[in-house]
Enzyme design. Sequence first.
Site, PDB file in Angstrom:
ATOM      1  CD  GLU A  72      -2.446  -1.325   2.712  1.00 53.15           C
ATOM      2  OE1 GLU A  72      -3.567  -1.861   2.780  1.00 53.15           O
ATOM      3  OE2 GLU A  72      -1.808  -0.935   3.716  1.00 53.15           O
ATOM      4  CG  ASP A 123      -4.654  -4.334   8.295  1.00 55.80           C
ATOM      5  OD1 ASP A 123      -4.994  -5.362   7.679  1.00 55.80           O
ATOM      6  OD2 ASP A 123      -3.518  -4.177   8.786  1.00 55.80           O
TER       7      ASP A 123
END
Length: 350
Positions: free
Chosen positions: A56, A228
């Site tokens: 990410e 998450d």
Amino acid sequence: MTTLLNTQDVARMAQTLGMAELFKRMVGYLEADYLRWNEFDKCARVASHSPDGVIELMPIADASLYSFKYVNGHPKNTRAGLPTVMAVGLLADVATGRPELLSELTLSTAIRTAATSVMAAKQLARKNARSMALIGNGAQSEFQALAFHHLLGINEIRLFDIDPAATAKLQRHLSALPGLRLIACKSTAEAVRGADIVTTVTADKTNATILTPEMIEPGMHINGVGGDCPGKTEMHRGVLEMASVFVEFEPQSRIEGDVQQMPADFPVTEFWRVLKGLSTGRASEQEITFFDSVGFALEDYSMLRLLRDLARELGLGQDVSLIPQMADPKDLFGQLGLSQPAAALAQAAA
């Protein structure tokens, strides 16, 4: 020049200040930045998913500073001797685009995540909370335990992990800490029974149900850290239905948090609103509160600001030439140090 901080620099900060002071400063930076929520240009992180994990990028900026974090999450990494989470980050000057700081963020992410948990619990947990269940005793767990002990007065932590070696590791690290009682439990249900706060920080990339409704007691504050990314949850949806749910950045949390399993109109409150007094946090001693913590770029912005300031205060880090230092900013080619005339270069290439 750009300041470079490595893992040894961050370790030196922790050794010099002590973990209690480091967490205290981090919470202060977080609260200061969350109170400026509307000054930031925000977006959900950009994720690249694979069967084994996710990579990410997490950008954010205000009028003065831009930051981003590169971070992965690969639960199987420990089998290869690698951390589940690895990260680096950059802080830059908005006016010029000049990178000011390039830093490790693997250790620092654990620090900022634990500090974020405490920042939320200060507003959402009961004021007399003294016990916590810690479900998942891996790489993040000591940071969570220390932050809650030092800053929130938690003096009993009930531990459970499906890997007993992880629990034993945590006990080795923290058993000598004065005023903190660690209790190894045989199940999640045993660990959470009677706890004021429940923190889940598990790593598996699955739609898990670590906590189920029958485990939840009136007045509990739940700190959900492990869910998450899409397809990764820790809560039975019934837990969310019985709680007041708080998130960091709603557009990101709807995709990545435990609330991903809920309808689009399921009510959540962004935490900054509580901090600014625009929304109610805990409304009663019997209320169940849930902080759906997925990790947001603003927290890394705060961490990078703190790292920059501590590097200056403690004389840590080293200057690196990431950007050419040019007498003539238009003469980029000259930085290559090729002294031959262009014609000779062309002939040599031929």
